[in-house]
Design a protein around this motif. Structure first.
Motif, PDB file in Angstrom:
ATOM      1  N   ASN A  27      84.710  76.215 107.660  1.00  0.00           N
ATOM      2  CA  ASN A  27      83.866  75.301 106.888  1.00  0.00           C
ATOM      3  C   ASN A  27      82.594  74.944 107.652  1.00  0.00           C
ATOM      4  O   ASN A  27      81.514  74.823 107.072  1.00  0.00           O
ATOM      5  N   GLY A  28      82.736  74.766 108.974  1.00  0.00           N
ATOM      6  CA  GLY A  28      81.565  74.480 109.794  1.00  0.00           C
ATOM      7  C   GLY A  28      80.539  75.593 109.704  1.00  0.00           C
ATOM      8  O   GLY A  28      79.323  75.350 109.671  1.00  0.00           O
ATOM      9  N   PHE A  29      81.022  76.832 109.661  1.00  0.00           N
ATOM     10  CA  PHE A  29      80.124  77.999 109.528  1.00  0.00           C
ATOM     11  C   PHE A  29      79.466  78.007 108.146  1.00  0.00           C
ATOM     12  O   PHE A  29      78.244  78.193 108.018  1.00  0.00           O
ATOM     13  N   ILE A  30      80.274  77.787 107.107  1.00  0.00           N
ATOM     14  CA  ILE A  30      79.740  77.819 105.737  1.00  0.00           C
ATOM     15  C   ILE A  30      78.621  76.785 105.566  1.00  0.00           C
ATOM     16  O   ILE A  30      77.588  77.052 104.944  1.00  0.00           O
ATOM     17  N   PHE A  33      76.484  84.496  98.526  1.00  0.00           N
ATOM     18  CA  PHE A  33      77.213  84.296  99.790  1.00  0.00           C
ATOM     19  C   PHE A  33      78.507  83.515  99.534  1.00  0.00           C
ATOM     20  O   PHE A  33      79.572  83.854 100.072  1.00  0.00           O
ATOM     21  N   TYR A  34      78.429  82.471  98.720  1.00  0.00           N
ATOM     22  CA  TYR A  34      79.621  81.667  98.435  1.00  0.00           C
ATOM     23  C   TYR A  34      80.674  82.497  97.695  1.00  0.00           C
ATOM     24  O   TYR A  34      81.883  82.341  97.933  1.00  0.00           O
ATOM     25  N   VAL A  35      80.220  83.370  96.799  1.00  0.00           N
ATOM     26  CA  VAL A  35      81.159  84.234  96.074  1.00  0.00           C
ATOM     27  C   VAL A  35      81.867  85.172  97.046  1.00  0.00           C
ATOM     28  O   VAL A  35      83.092  85.370  96.974  1.00  0.00           O
ATOM     29  N   GLU A  36      81.100  85.745  97.967  1.00  0.00           N
ATOM     30  CA  GLU A  36      81.697  86.637  98.969  1.00  0.00           C
ATOM     31  C   GLU A  36      82.681  85.877  99.855  1.00  0.00           C
ATOM     32  O   GLU A  36      83.779  86.365 100.158  1.00  0.00           O
ATOM     33  N   ALA A  37      82.284  84.668 100.257  1.00  0.00           N
ATOM     34  CA  ALA A  37      83.161  83.856 101.111  1.00  0.00           C
ATOM     35  C   ALA A  37      84.456  83.518 100.389  1.00  0.00           C
ATOM     36  O   ALA A  37      85.533  83.523 100.985  1.00  0.00           O
ATOM     37  N   ARG A  38      84.369  83.244  99.075  1.00  0.00           N
ATOM     38  CA  ARG A  38      85.593  82.930  98.317  1.00  0.00           C
ATOM     39  C   ARG A  38      86.566  84.098  98.326  1.00  0.00           C
ATOM     40  O   ARG A  38      87.779  83.913  98.472  1.00  0.00           O
ATOM     41  N   LEU A  96      88.273  76.807 100.255  1.00  0.00           N
ATOM     42  CA  LEU A  96      87.932  76.894  98.827  1.00  0.00           C
ATOM     43  C   LEU A  96      87.366  75.568  98.329  1.00  0.00           C
ATOM     44  O   LEU A  96      86.410  75.541  97.537  1.00  0.00           O
ATOM     45  N   VAL A  97      87.945  74.471  98.802  1.00  0.00           N
ATOM     46  CA  VAL A  97      87.431  73.145  98.416  1.00  0.00           C
ATOM     47  C   VAL A  97      85.992  72.983  98.881  1.00  0.00           C
ATOM     48  O   VAL A  97      85.119  72.519  98.132  1.00  0.00           O
ATOM     49  N   GLN A  98      85.740  73.377 100.133  1.00  0.00           N
ATOM     50  CA  GLN A  98      84.380  73.286 100.664  1.00  0.00           C
ATOM     51  C   GLN A  98      83.407  74.154  99.852  1.00  0.00           C
ATOM     52  O   GLN A  98      82.274  73.744  99.580  1.00  0.00           O
ATOM     53  N   LEU A  99      83.850  75.340  99.475  1.00  0.00           N
ATOM     54  CA  LEU A  99      82.985  76.229  98.688  1.00  0.00           C
ATOM     55  C   LEU A  99      82.644  75.607  97.331  1.00  0.00           C
ATOM     56  O   LEU A  99      81.499  75.710  96.861  1.00  0.00           O
TER      57      LEU A  99
END
Length: 963
Positions: free
Chosen positions: A638-641, A656-661, A671-674
C-alpha cells in the motif's frame, strides 16, 4: 394502539446555526494571559524550630502574583524539613550504601564506550566447541573443611587449615572421564554453586579448595580447541570467589553501621578486616602450583585496597612476572588476558603494567612455532591456522585494554613491534580490531603494506583485509588513498576460491564501496559477487551475508532511480532462491523505499522493479501465512501504491490500479487501498473539471466507478464491503453518476441481511449490532440527498432499507432496532423541509424534485406513522421488571427525538411526548440530573418566538423523585 400522525416542525437551519454559535465577548487581558509564563516565587527560610512552628520567611519575587504552593506551605518545603530533621549519620550511611550498590551494578570502572568482557563471553562459548570427550577433577570434601569451634587456639586453627589445603593436593578429588561438552559445562556450574553454598555455610576453606581445583583445570590443554570456552567457564567461578572475599572484608569494615566511602584509604580500615585480608593472601601464597596460585591471587587483587594504597600497583608487575613461569604459550596468553581483565576493573589507570604484560607476551611469541607446541598439535591432529585462532579472544582482549583511550603514538609503537616479529598476521589482526577505527583508517596504506608481507601459512590474509574493511566502515581513510585501498583489497578478495571466505570479506568491503564510490564501482563489486557465488549454487550457504550486502547497498543508495540503474542489482536479487529469504529481502527494499521516497514517482524503471518485488511478496502468501505477516506485507504494498502518481494522466493512473488489482488479489487490505485510490482519482477528476464533466471525463469517472463496483464483492469483511459501497456511492453521486450511485446503495441495502450476529475484531468475537448501527446512521445521512429514481416509487431506497431492518433478526436484549427507527425519524423529518440542510453540488435532491408536493409529504408521514408504531410496540414489550431500565432510557431517547424534530403544536404528538416523559420516570430509573437539564432546555427554547408553545409543554412535564 391508535396510529400517531407525525408532524415534523419546519426548520430554519441558517438561524439555528447562528444561535448555536458561541457568543464572542471582548476581554481585556491586562497583564494576564493564560499562555503567559508562570512566575515562580522563591521563598527563603530564615528560621526553623524543631517542632515545626511557623517560621518567619522572606520572599523575593519578580511579580506580584502569589505562588499558590508557597502560600499553602507558608514558605517551607516539606522535603527540606524531612532532610533537616533526619539524623546526619544515618543519612550519610544511606547515601554510601546507595552509591556502593550503584557501583556494584556497574561492573567496570571504565566508561560505557569500553566493551565489557560479558559481551564477549557468549560469542566465545558459541565459537569454541568440541565433540571430543573431556575430563574433570571434582573435590570430594571432608569434615575438616567445616568451621572450627570458637575455643580453638589460633595456631591450631592455622595448622588445621594448612593441612586441609595439603589434603586437596593429596587425593581428596575424583576424576570424571568421558564427559561431553554439555556435561562438562554442567559440572562447572555445579562447582560454582558448591562454592556459593560453602561460602554461605561459613566453610571458607572448602570454598578456597573449590577455586584452587577449578584453577588447576586451566593448565589442562588435552582438548585444545575447547580451551577458550573452558577459560570463560572457570573465570566465572574465580570472579564469584573474588567478589565474595571482597564483600566479606568490606562488611567487616563497617563501624556502627556506617560503611566505608568509595574512595576509602587503608587507614580507615580496622585491624580485624586487615588481618582477615592478609590471612587470605597468606593462604593463597601457600598454594604450591603456579597456575592456581596466580589465578586465585588475581581474583582477589582488589582486596589489596584494604592493605595499602600502592598494593595493587605493586602486585600487578609481580603477577605479570609470574606468568613467565607458565610454559604453554596458550595457557600463558589467557593468564595475561585474565590479569588485564582484573586490572581494568580495579585499576584502569595503571596502563604501564598492562603494556608490560603485552610486551612480555611479544617476547615469548616465538614459542608458538617451537617443537613442543608442534608436537602437541600433531598429537591432537590440530592444524596451525585453527590453533592460532584459539589465541584471538585473549590477544583481542589484551589489546582492547591497552588501546582503550590510548594515544595514537601507541598504535605506531605496536605497528613497529609487529614489523619486528615479521608482520605476524595474528597480532596484526588483533591490533586492527583493538585500536580506534580513526587511527587505523588514517594508516590504511601502511597496514596494507604490512598485510602484503605477512606469512599466509598460519593466518589467512583475507581475514586481515576483512578486519581492515570493518575499520573503514566506521572511519574514512585519506581521500587520495580510497581508490587504491579498494583496488589492493579487491585484488586479494577476488582471488579467493572458497565461496564462504570470499563472501565474508566481500560483505564488509561492499559498505566501503557504497560509502565512497559511484554506482559504477558498486555495480562492479556486485557483478564480482554474482560471479563467485553462482557456481555450484554457493549462494545457498551465504544468504545472511548476501542479505547484509543488500541492506548496505540500499542504506547508501536510497535514490531508487539510481539504485535500479545499477545493472547488476536485480540479477543480484535473483540469487535469493529460498522463498522466505527472498521475501525478507523484498520487505527490506520496500521499507527503504517508503522511508526515503519523498515525492511520488512515475519512473517506469522504478515501477516495473518494485511491482516485481511487491508481486514476490504477494505470491508468498498462502493458507499458513499469519495475519500479522499479511498485514505487514499489505502495508508495504500500500505504501508503494500511494507513492505512484502519473500527474494529470488519469487514464494511465487507472491502468496502473487495474494492473495492481490483478497482481495483488490475495491481500484484502491492498484491494481496499486500490478502491480508495480509484475513488480519490474520480474526485480529483471532478476537481480538475470543477464539477462540469465533459463527455470524456464523464466516461472516465464511470470507469472508475465500475472498477470499484466489481472489486468490492471480492472482499471478505462484510463491514468493509458495506462502508466501501457507501463511500463509492457518495463518490458516484458527487460525479453525477446517479444510476451508478443507486446501484451502490442498492448493493449496500441487499448486503445488510447478511451481517452476522458476531464478528471478529482484533482477534476477538464481538456482537455486530453496534457496528451495524453506526453504518446505518451514516447511510441515512447520505440518503437525505439521494434523489428518487424516476422509474421507482417514492423513497424507494429508504423503504427498501426499512424492510431489511424489519426482517433482520436482532438480539433479544438489544434496543438497537428502536434506535435505528428513531434515527429514521430524524431522516424523514429532514426530508419534509422545504430546503435540505446540505446538498451535493450539481445534483438535485428530493426537495428540488418534489418542491414540497403534498403527496410526497403524505408518503413521508405514512412512513413516520409506521416507524412510530414500531417504536411504541417495542416499548410495550419492555414492561417486564427486568427490562424497566431499558424502557426508561428508550422512552427518554424517543422523547428527545420528538422535541428536536416534531411539531409539538399538534395535540396528539404533544400528548405522546408527555406520556413518554412520564414513562421515563415511572419506575424510578430515570437520571434526575438528565431530566432536570432536559426540562431546563425546553424552558429556554420556549423563550424564542416560534417556540412559545414549549412553555405549555414544560408545565405538563413534572419531575418525580426516585422515592
Amino acid at each position: 394502539m391508535a396510529a400517531f400522525p407525525w408532524h415534523a416542525r419546519s426548520r430554519n437551519y441558517a438561524s439555528e446555526s447562528e444561535m448555536c454559535k458561541l457568543e464572542s465577548v471582548p476581554l481585556d487581558f491586562g497583564d494576564y494571559h493564560p499562555l503567559k509564563p508562570i512566575t515562580v516565587t522563591e521563598s527563603k527560610t530564615k528560621k526553623m524550630n524543631r517542632k515545626g512552628s511557623t517560621s518567619s520567611t522572606s520572599s523575593s519575587s519578580s511579580s506580584s502574583m502569589m505562588d499558590p504552593l508557597s502560600s499553602v506551605l507558608d514558605g517551607t518545603d516539606p522535603l527540606s524539613l524531612f532532610a533537616a530533621a533526619a539524623d546526619p549519620v544515618t543519612t550519610t550511611a544511606t547515601m554510601d550504601g546507595t552509591r556502593r550498590k550503584r557501583d556494584k551494578d556497574d561492573s567496570s570502572a571504565v566508561g560505557s564506550d569500553f566493551e565489557p568482557w560479558s559481551s564477549k563471553r557468549g560469542e566465545i562459548l558459541a565459537r569454541y566447541t568440541t565433540t571430543e570427550k573431556l575430563s574433570i577433577n571434582l573435590y570430594m570434601g571432608s569434615e575438616k573443611g567445616k568451621a572450627t569451634t570458637t575455643g580453638s587456639a589460633v595456631s591450631e586453627k592455622v595448622r588445621t587449615r594448612l593441612e586441609e589445603l595439603d589434603d586437596l593436593e593429596e587425593g581428596s578429588q575424583k576424576e570424571l572421564l568421558n564427559l561431553t561438552q554439555q556435561d562438562y559445562m554442567n559440572r562447572i556450574e555445579e562447582l560454582n554453586q558448591s562454592l556459593k553454598d560453602a561460602w554461605s555455610s561459613d566453610q571458607k576453606v572448602k570454598a578456597l579448595k573449590i577455586v584452587i581445583q577449578c584453577s588447576k583445570l586451566l593448565s589442562d590443554t588435552t582438548v585444545i580447541q575447547f580451551y577458550p570456552s573452558k577459560f570463560v567457564l572457570i573465570t566465572d567461578i574465580l570472579d564469584t570467589f573474588g567478589k565474595l572475599v571482597y564483600e566479606r572484608i568490606l562488611s567487616m569494615c563497617a563501624d556502627n553501621r556506617v560503611s566505608l566511602p568509595d574512595n576509602f584509604s587503608p587507614e580507615s580500615v580496622n585491624d580485624t578486616a586487615k588481618e582477615t585480608c592478609l590471612n587470605w593472601f597468606f593462604k593463597i601464597a601457600s598454594i604450591r602450583e603456579l597456575i592456581p596460585r596466580f589465578y586465585v591471587e588475581a581474583a582477589i587483587l582488589k582486596c589489596n585496597k584494604f592493605l595499602s594504597k600502592t598494593g595493587i600497583s605493586e602486585c600487578l608487575p609481580r603477577l605479570t612476572a609470574m606468568i613467565r613461569g607458565i610454559g604453554d604459550p596458550l595457557v600463558a596468553v589467557y593468564a595475561r588476558a585474565y590479569l588485564c581483565r582484573v586490572g581494568m576493573e580495579v585499576a584502569p589507570q595503571l596502563k604501564e603494567s598492562l603494556n608490560k604484560n603485552f610486551f612480555d607476551f611479544l617476547l615469548t611469541f616465538k614459542q608458538i612455532h617451537g617443537d613442543t607446541v608442534q608436537n602437541q598439535l600433531v598429537g591432537q591432529r590440530v592444524e596451525m591456522p585453527l590453533y592460532l585462532t584459539l589465541y584471538s579472544p585473549a590477544i583481542d582482549w589484551i589489546l582492547q585494554c591497552i588501546a582503550y583511550h590510548a594515544p595514537e603514538v601507541l598504535l605506531t609503537e605496536m605497528m613497529e613491534r609487529c614489523k619486528k616479529l615479521g608482520n605476524n598476521a595474528l597480532l596484526l589482526n588483533s591490533v586492527m580490531s583493538a585500536f580506534r577505527a580513526e587511527f587505523i583508517a588514517a594508516r590504511s596504506m601502511d597496514f596494507i603494506a604490512m598485510i602484503k608481507e605477512c606469512d599466509e601459512s598460519g593466518f589467512p590474509k583475507h581475514l586481515l583485509f576483512r578486519s581492515l574493511g570493518l575499520n573503514l566502515a566506521l572511519a574514512d581513510p585519506p581521500e587520495n588513498d580510497r581508490l587504491q585501498i579498494l583496488n589492493e583489497a579487491w585484488k586479494v578478495i577476488t582471488k579467493l576460491k572458497n565461496p564462504q571466505d570470499y563472501i565474508n570479506c566481500a560483505e564488509v568491503w561492499v559498505e566501503y564501496t557504497c560509502r565512497h564510490f559511484t554506482k559504477r564501482e558498486v555495480n562492479t563489486v556486485l557483478a564480482d559477487v554474482i560471479k563467485h557465488m553462482t557456481p555450484d549454487r554457493a549462494f545457498e550457504d551465504a544468504y545472511p551475508q548476501l542479505q547484509s550486502i543488500i541492506q548496505k547497498v540500499i542504506t547508501y543508495i536510497y535514490d531508487f532511480s539510481l539504485l535500479f540503474s545499477v545493472e547488476k542489482f536485480l540479477p543480484f536479487l535473483d540469487m535469493f532462491q529460498k522463498e522466505s529469504v527472498r521475501v525478507e529481502v523484498c520487505k527490506c527494499i520496500m521499507e527503504s523505499f517508503i522511508k526515503h521516497q519523498q515525492e511520488s514517482t512515475k519512473d517506469p524503471v522504478i515501477l516495473n522493479a518494485l511491482l516485481h518485488i511487491c508481486k514476490t511478496m504477494h505470491d508468498s502468501v498462502n493458507a499458513l501465512t499469519l495475519e500479522d505477516e499479511k498485514r505487514m506485507l499489505a502495508a508495504l504494498i500500500n505504501g508503494f501504491i500511494k507513492m505512484v502518481s502519473f500527474g494529470r494522466d488519469f487514464e494511465q493512473q487507472l491502468s496502473f490500479y487495474v494492473e495492481a488489482r490483478s497482481m495483488f488479489c490475495n491481500l484484502e487490505p491492498v484491494l481496499v487501498q486500490l478502491i480508495h485510490s480509484v475513488n480519490q482519482l474520480a474526485m480529483e477528476t471532478r476537481k480538475v473539471m470543477k464539477g462540469n464533466h465533459s463527455r470524456k471525463t464523464a466516461a472516465f469517472v464511470r470507469a472508475c466507478v465500475a472498477f470499484c463496483f466489481i472489486t468490492i464483492p471480492s472482499l471478505s469483511s462484510i463491514f468493509t464491503r458495506l462502508n466501501l459501497y457507501l463511500h463509492s456511492g457518495q463518490v458516484a453521486l458527487a460525479n453525477q453518476c446517479l444510476s451508478q450511485a443507486d446501484a451502490f446503495f442498492k448493493a449496500a441495502v441487499s448486503l445488510v441481511p447478511e451481517v452476522p450476529k458476531m464478528i471478529s475484531v482484533d482477534g476477538k468475537m464481538r456482537p455486530s449490532d453496534a457496528f451495524l448501527l453506526e453504518f446505518l446512521c451514516n447511510f441515512f445521512s447520505t440518503l437525505l440527498v439521494v434523489p428518487d429514481h424516476p422509474e421507482q416509487g417514492v423513497l424507494f431506497l429508504v423503504r427498501g432499507l426499512l424492510n431489511v431492518i424489519q426482517d433482520y433478526t436482532w438480539e433479544d436484549n438489544s434496543d438497537d432496532k428502536v434506535r435505528i427507527y428513531t434515527n429514521v425519524l430524524h431522516l424523514l423529518s429532514a426530508m419534509t423541509q422545504e430546503a435540505y440542510i446540505y446538498h451535493v453540488d450539481k445534483v438535485d435532491s428530493n426537495d428540488a424534485l418534489y418542491g414540497g408536493d403534498s403527496k410526497f409529504l403524505a408518503e413521508i408521514n405514512k412512513l413516520c406513522e409506521t416507524v412510530i408504531a414500531q417504536i411504541l410496540d417495542h416499548l410495550k414489550t419492555l414492561g417486564k421488571e427486568e427490562t424497566l431500565k431499558r424502557q426508561s432510557q428508550l422512552a427518554l431517547y424517543f422523547f428527545n427525538t420528538i422535541v428536536a424534530h416534531g411539531d409539538l403544536r399538534n395535540n396528539k404528538l404533544n400528548q405522546l411526548s408527555v406520556n413518554l416523559w412520564n414513562l421515563a420516570q415511572k419506575h424510578g430509573f430515570a437520571d434526575t440530573k438528565t431530566m432536570v437539564k432536559t426540562l431546563e432546555y425546553i424552558k429556554r427554547q420556549s423563550q424564542q418566538p416560534e417556540m412559545s408553545h414549549f412553555a405549555d409543554l414544560a408545565l405538563r412535564l413534572p419531575l418525580q423523585s426516585r422515592t
